[in-house]
Design an enzyme around this catalytic site. Structure first.
Site, PDB file in Angstrom:
ATOM      1  N   TYR A   1       8.880   5.059   9.038  1.00 62.65           N
ATOM      2  CA  TYR A   1       9.708   4.195   8.184  1.00 62.65           C
ATOM      3  C   TYR A   1       9.908   2.864   8.897  1.00 62.65           C
ATOM      4  CZ  TYR A   1      13.688   2.650   5.359  1.00 62.65           C
ATOM      5  OH  TYR A   1      14.531   1.952   4.527  1.00 62.65           O
TER       6      TYR A   1
ATOM      7  N   ASP B   1       8.050  -1.069  16.716  1.00 58.45           N
ATOM      8  CA  ASP B   1       9.297  -1.070  15.957  1.00 58.45           C
ATOM      9  C   ASP B   1      10.325  -0.250  16.733  1.00 58.45           C
ATOM     10  OD1 ASP B   1      11.374  -0.844  14.202  1.00 58.45           O
ATOM     11  OD2 ASP B   1      10.146  -0.316  12.459  1.00 58.45           O
TER      12      ASP B   1
ATOM     13  N   LYS C   1      20.100  -2.516  14.317  1.00 60.89           N
ATOM     14  CA  LYS C   1      21.073  -1.430  14.538  1.00 60.89           C
ATOM     15  C   LYS C   1      21.997  -1.676  15.729  1.00 60.89           C
ATOM     16  CE  LYS C   1      18.377   1.886  11.985  1.00 60.89           C
ATOM     17  NZ  LYS C   1      18.861   2.643  10.861  1.00 60.89           N
TER      18      LYS C   1
HETATM   19  N1  PMP Z   1      12.445   0.327  11.242  1.00 58.53           N
HETATM   20  C1  PMP Z   1      12.907   1.532  11.607  1.00 58.53           C
HETATM   21  C2  PMP Z   1      12.178   2.316  12.659  1.00 58.53           C
HETATM   22  C3  PMP Z   1      14.049   2.043  11.003  1.00 58.53           C
HETATM   23  O1  PMP Z   1      14.499   3.256  11.353  1.00 58.53           O
HETATM   24  C4  PMP Z   1      14.729   1.270  10.032  1.00 58.53           C
HETATM   25  C5  PMP Z   1      16.001   1.750   9.355  1.00 58.53           C
HETATM   26  N2  PMP Z   1      16.357   3.035   9.494  1.00 58.53           N
HETATM   27  C6  PMP Z   1      14.198   0.020   9.694  1.00 58.53           C
HETATM   28  C7  PMP Z   1      13.063  -0.434  10.317  1.00 58.53           C
HETATM   29  C8  PMP Z   1      14.880  -0.833   8.665  1.00 58.53           C
HETATM   30  O2  PMP Z   1      16.100  -1.290   9.160  1.00 58.53           O
HETATM   31  P1  PMP Z   1      17.268  -1.747   8.177  1.00 58.53           P
HETATM   32  O3  PMP Z   1      17.787  -0.512   7.497  1.00 58.53           O
HETATM   33  O4  PMP Z   1      18.280  -2.406   9.076  1.00 58.53           O
HETATM   34  O5  PMP Z   1      16.672  -2.714   7.215  1.00 58.53           O
END
Ligand code: PMP
Length: 394
Positions: free
Chosen positions: A145, A229, A256
């Site tokens: 994700y 990521d 985060k």
């Molecule tokens: N990349 C990863 C690995 C994530 O876990 C998430 C959100 N859980 C995102 C991107 C997207 O982040 P956001 O919800 O702050 O848009």
């Protein structure tokens, strides 16, 4: 009436109003679980109180972002101080300089840019890679994700234009042969390979070291960039999970925990890779963001990151490793690394409610993200609740 019926009954009024004004009565798909989640009212340290007065130890921590739990005194006062001085300006502030310095030093990549979410950070990293390489193709891995932008959701998902697939290849995770074969045939078209080294959606299982090394080696060989990521995994080391793998990415996405509980995203990279954003250079990419590098976020985030130094990172990881080992010993299927754990169960919704009744709140996907606000009693209670819930549902 069952516990779930009680909670749902007490939330009926809000829920009925919610469904009239939001599809299904919810804004974040990832929070929904049937019949409807309770509403949060208050958070203090490791504990949340919901609208029915029920209290739970928060193992969700807003999907891993609250590294110090709720209403941490130093973070709260840093944010409140900034709020009283003005919350947003059409000028940069010194905080973005200080924060970029902190991230550069900590993560080991020299240049940074801020945005408002992990989704945006991933979009910005992809844009950077395409602008820098002059290539279009993005390779990413299935079941990882990376937020909600077109390029990173399932190509056949409703609402995603069919043309998206032309410039995005989705390969199986950790399949070295498929990856090498694709790089051999497409390498000169590849702008970047986007990888999460421990994808949550794929079960929070760390990618094998060999595969991570292969992505680094192949991207280098073909003049493509490696984007790691770290939106979830940054908490696992002072220089993120890439640091633990001994890998230096070209670009890193963060979000985060770095916002101290406020909306945030950031991209770090090699200076030349982020050069397209340089308005003094031949600055080919213009990227604003009305609330990017917001002073309230950065003040809270700075405090959060300063209070999460190497010792605290390691202590939290050790607490997670110990919890995972005890659960393993009791034959509970649990994956993850350090302070991030993921419970596996065929009926995650029932598991969620069973744990919630036992005063523990996990992610709707079985995620447990520890926070520094948790003490030994909280950790014991989490373990006992998990054991009891699995027993009940077996
Ligand atoms: N990349 C990863 C690995 C994530 O876990 C998430 C959100 N859980 C995102 C991107 C997207 O982040 P956001 O919800 O702050 O848009």
């Amino acid at each position: 009436m069952s516990f779930v019926d009680d909670i749902v009954a007490e939330s009926t009024n809000l829920r009925e109003r919610a469904v009239k004004v939001m599809p299904g009565g919810i804004t974040r798909s990832t929070l929904f679980l049937a019949p409807h989640p309770p509403y949060a009212v208050r958070g203090e340290g490791a504990v949340i109180t919901d609208n029915t007065g029920h209290q739970v130890i928060d193992c969700n921590n807003n999907y891993t972002s609250l590294i110090h739990g709720h209403a941490h005194p130093a973070i709260t006062s840093a944010a409140v101080k900034v709020i009283s001085e003005g919350t947003a300006f059409g000028l940069p502030t010194d905080r973005e300089v200080v924060f970029a310095e902190l991230l550069a030093e900590r993560v080991g990549l020299p240049h940074w840019r801020f945005c408002n979410s992990g989704t945006e950070a991933v979009m910005m990293a992809i844009r950077a890679a395409r602008a820098y390489t002059g290539r279009d193709l993005l390779i990413r891995f299935s079941d990882s994700y990376h937020g909600t932008s077109d390029a990173v959701v399932a190509p056949d998902a409703a609402g995603v234009p069919t043309g998206t697939t032309r410039d995005v290849l989705v390969l199986p995770q950790a399949d070295s042969a498929a990856f090498k074969e694709t790089m051999a045939s497409q390498g000169s078209r590849v702008a970047a390979v986007l990888i999460d080294l421990m994808p949550n959606r794929a079960g929070l299982v760390p990618v094998p070291q060999d595969f991570a090394g292969l992505v680094r080696e192949q991207t280098d060989r073909h003049g493509a960039l490696m984007i790691v990521d770290e939106v979830i995994t940054l908490r696992l080391g002072t220089d993120g999970l890439a640091g633990r793998y001994g890998i230096r990415p070209d670009l890193v996405t963060a979000a985060k925990i770095i916002g101290g509980g406020f909306p945030v995203g950031a991209v770090g990279g090699r200076a030349e890779v982020l050069e397209p954003f340089n308005p003094l250079g031949n600055g080919s990419v213009s990227w604003g963001g009305t609330f990017s590098a917001n002073p309230v976020t950065l003040a809270a985030g700075l405090e959060a990151m300063r209070s999460f130094n190497r010792t605290q990172v390691e202590a939290l990881n050790t607490a997670g490793d110990e919890l995972r080992a005890t659960l393993h010993a009791a034959h509970i299927p649990v994956s993850g690394l350090g302070s991030l754990l993921r419970l596996r169960h065929p009926d995650l919704e029932r598991l969620w409610w069973s744990l919630y009744e036992r005063n523990v709140m996990v992610g709707t996907n079985g995620l447990i993200a520890l926070s520094t606000a948790m003490n030994d009693t909280h950790l014991d209670n989490i373990r006992e609740a998990v054991l009891a819930a699995y027993q009940e549902l077996s």
